[in-house]
Write a protein that holds these residues in place. Structure first.
Motif, PDB file in Angstrom:
ATOM      1  N   GLN A  22       0.054   8.982  22.419  1.00 22.31           N
ATOM      2  CA  GLN A  22       1.129   8.747  21.464  1.00 22.31           C
ATOM      3  C   GLN A  22       0.583   8.057  20.225  1.00 22.31           C
ATOM      4  O   GLN A  22      -0.414   7.327  20.280  1.00 22.31           O
ATOM      5  N   LEU A  23       1.275   8.283  19.110  1.00 24.33           N
ATOM      6  CA  LEU A  23       0.857   7.699  17.838  1.00 24.33           C
ATOM      7  C   LEU A  23       2.099   7.379  17.020  1.00 24.33           C
ATOM      8  O   LEU A  23       2.975   8.225  16.852  1.00 24.33           O
ATOM      9  N   MET A  24       2.182   6.137  16.527  1.00 24.07           N
ATOM     10  CA  MET A  24       3.278   5.736  15.651  1.00 24.07           C
ATOM     11  C   MET A  24       2.708   5.350  14.298  1.00 24.07           C
ATOM     12  O   MET A  24       1.737   4.594  14.212  1.00 24.07           O
ATOM     13  N   LEU A  25       3.300   5.897  13.240  1.00 23.96           N
ATOM     14  CA  LEU A  25       2.881   5.602  11.874  1.00 23.96           C
ATOM     15  C   LEU A  25       4.034   4.934  11.135  1.00 23.96           C
ATOM     16  O   LEU A  25       5.102   5.528  10.967  1.00 23.96           O
ATOM     17  N   ASP A  26       3.834   3.698  10.729  1.00 20.83           N
ATOM     18  CA  ASP A  26       4.813   2.981   9.909  1.00 20.83           C
ATOM     19  C   ASP A  26       4.230   2.829   8.510  1.00 20.83           C
ATOM     20  O   ASP A  26       3.102   2.339   8.352  1.00 20.83           O
ATOM     21  N   VAL A  27       4.992   3.228   7.508  1.00 23.23           N
ATOM     22  CA  VAL A  27       4.497   3.230   6.134  1.00 23.23           C
ATOM     23  C   VAL A  27       5.377   2.337   5.271  1.00 23.23           C
ATOM     24  O   VAL A  27       6.617   2.429   5.323  1.00 23.23           O
ATOM     25  N   ALA A  28       4.755   1.469   4.492  1.00 26.18           N
ATOM     26  CA  ALA A  28       5.478   0.624   3.541  1.00 26.18           C
ATOM     27  C   ALA A  28       4.821   0.769   2.175  1.00 26.18           C
ATOM     28  O   ALA A  28       3.588   0.705   2.061  1.00 26.18           O
ATOM     29  N   ARG A  29       5.644   0.958   1.157  1.00 27.17           N
ATOM     30  CA  ARG A  29       5.142   1.165  -0.204  1.00 27.17           C
ATOM     31  C   ARG A  29       5.423  -0.067  -1.063  1.00 27.17           C
ATOM     32  O   ARG A  29       6.564  -0.523  -1.144  1.00 27.17           O
ATOM     33  N   PHE A  30       4.367  -0.576  -1.684  1.00 27.16           N
ATOM     34  CA  PHE A  30       4.482  -1.703  -2.602  1.00 27.16           C
ATOM     35  C   PHE A  30       3.885  -1.276  -3.943  1.00 27.16           C
ATOM     36  O   PHE A  30       2.897  -0.542  -3.987  1.00 27.16           O
ATOM     37  N   ARG A  31       4.463  -1.760  -5.030  1.00 28.60           N
ATOM     38  CA  ARG A  31       3.962  -1.368  -6.336  1.00 28.60           C
ATOM     39  C   ARG A  31       2.624  -2.026  -6.616  1.00 28.60           C
ATOM     40  O   ARG A  31       2.392  -3.193  -6.283  1.00 28.60           O
ATOM     41  N   ASN A  32       1.730  -1.261  -7.215  1.00 32.32           N
ATOM     42  CA  ASN A  32       0.432  -1.782  -7.639  1.00 32.32           C
ATOM     43  C   ASN A  32       0.662  -2.699  -8.844  1.00 32.32           C
ATOM     44  O   ASN A  32       1.249  -2.272  -9.843  1.00 32.32           O
ATOM     45  N   LEU A  33       0.201  -3.929  -8.751  1.00 35.02           N
ATOM     46  CA  LEU A  33       0.429  -4.900  -9.825  1.00 35.02           C
ATOM     47  C   LEU A  33      -0.524  -4.716 -10.992  1.00 35.02           C
ATOM     48  O   LEU A  33      -0.389  -5.383 -12.016  1.00 35.02           O
ATOM     49  N   ASP A  34      -1.481  -3.833 -10.856  1.00 34.35           N
ATOM     50  CA  ASP A  34      -2.412  -3.537 -11.945  1.00 34.35           C
ATOM     51  C   ASP A  34      -1.655  -2.786 -13.041  1.00 34.35           C
ATOM     52  O   ASP A  34      -1.131  -1.692 -12.821  1.00 34.35           O
ATOM     53  N   LYS A  35      -1.585  -3.374 -14.233  1.00 35.05           N
ATOM     54  CA  LYS A  35      -0.821  -2.775 -15.326  1.00 35.05           C
ATOM     55  C   LYS A  35      -1.510  -1.538 -15.904  1.00 35.05           C
ATOM     56  O   LYS A  35      -0.880  -0.715 -16.571  1.00 35.05           O
ATOM     57  N   VAL A  37      -3.653   0.729 -13.993  1.00 34.67           N
ATOM     58  CA  VAL A  37      -3.580   1.816 -13.029  1.00 34.67           C
ATOM     59  C   VAL A  37      -2.189   1.811 -12.393  1.00 34.67           C
ATOM     60  O   VAL A  37      -1.884   0.986 -11.551  1.00 34.67           O
ATOM     61  N   LYS A  38      -1.357   2.738 -12.817  1.00 34.11           N
ATOM     62  CA  LYS A  38       0.002   2.795 -12.290  1.00 34.11           C
ATOM     63  C   LYS A  38       0.008   3.547 -10.960  1.00 34.11           C
ATOM     64  O   LYS A  38      -0.629   4.565 -10.800  1.00 34.11           O
ATOM     65  N   GLY A  39       0.736   3.006 -10.031  1.00 35.63           N
ATOM     66  CA  GLY A  39       0.791   3.635  -8.725  1.00 35.63           C
ATOM     67  C   GLY A  39       1.320   2.669  -7.691  1.00 35.63           C
ATOM     68  O   GLY A  39       2.057   1.727  -8.010  1.00 35.63           O
ATOM     69  N   ALA A  40       0.926   2.880  -6.451  1.00 36.90           N
ATOM     70  CA  ALA A  40       1.463   2.079  -5.352  1.00 36.90           C
ATOM     71  C   ALA A  40       0.359   1.656  -4.407  1.00 36.90           C
ATOM     72  O   ALA A  40      -0.690   2.300  -4.307  1.00 36.90           O
ATOM     73  N   GLU A  41       0.599   0.548  -3.735  1.00 35.96           N
ATOM     74  CA  GLU A  41      -0.250   0.107  -2.644  1.00 35.96           C
ATOM     75  C   GLU A  41       0.480   0.476  -1.351  1.00 35.96           C
ATOM     76  O   GLU A  41       1.562  -0.034  -1.075  1.00 35.96           O
ATOM     77  N   VAL A  42      -0.117   1.386  -0.604  1.00 34.39           N
ATOM     78  CA  VAL A  42       0.523   1.923   0.596  1.00 34.39           C
ATOM     79  C   VAL A  42      -0.061   1.234   1.817  1.00 34.39           C
ATOM     80  O   VAL A  42      -1.285   1.223   2.009  1.00 34.39           O
ATOM     81  N   LEU A 111      -4.665   2.357  -2.214  1.00 35.19           N
ATOM     82  CA  LEU A 111      -4.118   2.423  -3.564  1.00 35.19           C
ATOM     83  C   LEU A 111      -4.080   3.884  -4.001  1.00 35.19           C
ATOM     84  O   LEU A 111      -5.100   4.581  -3.961  1.00 35.19           O
ATOM     85  N   LEU A 112      -2.905   4.340  -4.421  1.00 38.69           N
ATOM     86  CA  LEU A 112      -2.736   5.738  -4.815  1.00 38.69           C
ATOM     87  C   LEU A 112      -1.920   5.818  -6.097  1.00 38.69           C
ATOM     88  O   LEU A 112      -0.984   5.031  -6.295  1.00 38.69           O
ATOM     89  N   PRO A 113      -2.240   6.775  -6.977  1.00 40.80           N
ATOM     90  CA  PRO A 113      -1.369   7.006  -8.134  1.00 40.80           C
ATOM     91  C   PRO A 113      -0.056   7.624  -7.694  1.00 40.80           C
ATOM     92  O   PRO A 113       0.053   8.173  -6.593  1.00 40.80           O
ATOM     93  N   ASP A 114       0.951   7.530  -8.540  1.00 45.15           N
ATOM     94  CA  ASP A 114       2.248   8.101  -8.206  1.00 45.15           C
ATOM     95  C   ASP A 114       2.121   9.610  -7.990  1.00 45.15           C
ATOM     96  O   ASP A 114       1.311  10.285  -8.629  1.00 45.15           O
ATOM     97  N   GLY A 115       2.920  10.125  -7.068  1.00 49.39           N
ATOM     98  CA  GLY A 115       2.885  11.550  -6.767  1.00 49.39           C
ATOM     99  C   GLY A 115       3.437  11.804  -5.375  1.00 49.39           C
ATOM    100  O   GLY A 115       3.920  10.904  -4.693  1.00 49.39           O
ATOM    101  N   LYS A 116       3.353  13.072  -4.961  1.00 52.19           N
ATOM    102  CA  LYS A 116       3.820  13.481  -3.636  1.00 52.19           C
ATOM    103  C   LYS A 116       2.625  13.758  -2.733  1.00 52.19           C
ATOM    104  O   LYS A 116       1.700  14.480  -3.120  1.00 52.19           O
ATOM    105  N   TYR A 117       2.677  13.190  -1.517  1.00 46.74           N
ATOM    106  CA  TYR A 117       1.568  13.300  -0.580  1.00 46.74           C
ATOM    107  C   TYR A 117       2.115  13.626   0.816  1.00 46.74           C
ATOM    108  O   TYR A 117       3.320  13.560   1.071  1.00 46.74           O
ATOM    109  N   THR A 118       1.174  13.933   1.694  1.00 50.35           N
ATOM    110  CA  THR A 118       1.475  14.064   3.120  1.00 50.35           C
ATOM    111  C   THR A 118       0.530  13.156   3.885  1.00 50.35           C
ATOM    112  O   THR A 118      -0.693  13.231   3.710  1.00 50.35           O
TER     113      THR A 118
END
Length: 290
Positions: A22-35, A37-42, A111-118
């Motif tokens: 079994q495998l459980m994946l919990d994901v939380a998205r936080f905004r990257n504070l770097d002005k 590089v826009k994106g999120a800290e996942v 750290l990832l730029p904004d966008g759609k991922y899997t």
């Protein structure tokens, strides 16, 4: 009677080990504070229950299992954005008929730029050839919020957030966080604990924070508090709510912050969904993988 109980334990253990891992994946998205590089800290919190894993004898009265977890984040065009392979070695047991084997968890920050991922996670039982692999996929959308105040994702915790610096990934916002794997709360869990971050809230008087916990049958619990935003950085929001008479099953936690005259204007809100099952055992936070 003793023979029957022994046989029951053996059959339960064999049934668990016959199931796929079994495998459980919990994901939380936080905004990257770097002005710049826009994106999120996942934050990717991975939990592998050790019950279904195959245990191999290493020595007399010495058994151990092994699992390999592969994490991939794919861009919308299918190209890789992140890849890592982690080997998990649960503690050695002297008796594989033990009813409770604690899960293993680890947390990765990407750290990832904004966008759609899997997000794709695969766990493989190292000692099982057939039915020994499981893959879980989750969509991951990262986008810049609209102007104004906003919350990061709400993280559900198995224990209260503890104030203090932490040198590992389990620390955030000046707190050490013990996540509830899969947002699950089992037997003995009387309270819901949570953590989130509020961004771009107006400085000045304290704001009103409203917490609303509800279940599909209409049962609910509410609480209010005050929050003074921090200037120039996210404001941490931590707290707890008693489950009280709320029934087992899924629940939704809403967190809303109000400002303006009389603190009646909704500035931001977010929600988290969890599950409560008081009939089953659930460890109060899985230990970190070694």
């Amino acid at each position: 009677m003793r023979y029957f109980l022994t046989l029951l334990v053996v059959l339960t253990t064999l049934a668990a080990q016959a199931a796929p891992p079994q495998l459980m994946l919990d994901v939380a998205r936080f905004r990257n504070l770097d002005k710049v590089v826009k994106g999120a800290e996942v934050e990717i919190y991975v939990t592998v229950p050790t019950q279904p894993l195959t245990y191999r004898q290493r020595a007399p009265r010495s058994f151990q299992s092994s699992a390999v977890v592969t994490l991939d984040i794919l861009k919308a065009d299918g190209k890789p954005a992140y890849h890592e392979v982690i080997t998990l070695k649960p503690p050695v047991l002297n008796d594989t008929s033990l009813a409770i084997k604690n899960p293993l968890s680890f947390l990765k920050r990407v750290l990832l730029p904004d966008g759609k991922y899997t997000l794709r996670g695969t766990v493989k039982d190292q000692y099982k050839s057939a039915n020994g692999e499981t893959t879980v996929e989750k969509p991951l959308v990262l986008e810049a919020p609209a102007t104004g105040a906003f919350f990061s994702d709400v993280v559900l915790l198995a224990r209260p957030a503890v104030r203090g610096a932490s040198d590992d990934n389990f620390g955030r916002g000046g707190y050490r966080l013990t996540r509830a794997p899969g947002g699950n709360y089992g037997r003995g869990s009387e309270n819901l604990f949570f953590y989130t971050e509020l961004h771009n809230a107006p400085a000045g008087p304290a704001l009103r924070v409203h917490y609303h916990l509800t279940t599909p049958d209409g049962s609910a619990a509410d609480a209010d508090g005050e929050l003074t935003p921090q200037s120039g950085r996210p404001t941490t929001v931590v707290g707890q709510l008693p489950f009280g008479p709320l029934p087992d099953g899924p629940f939704t936690l809403f967190i809303e912050v109000y400002g303006g005259p009389g603190n009646k204007k909704l500035l931001a809100g977010h929600r988290a969904i969890g599950q409560r099952n008081t009939a089953d055992y659930a460890p109060a936070g899985a230990p970190a993988a070694r």
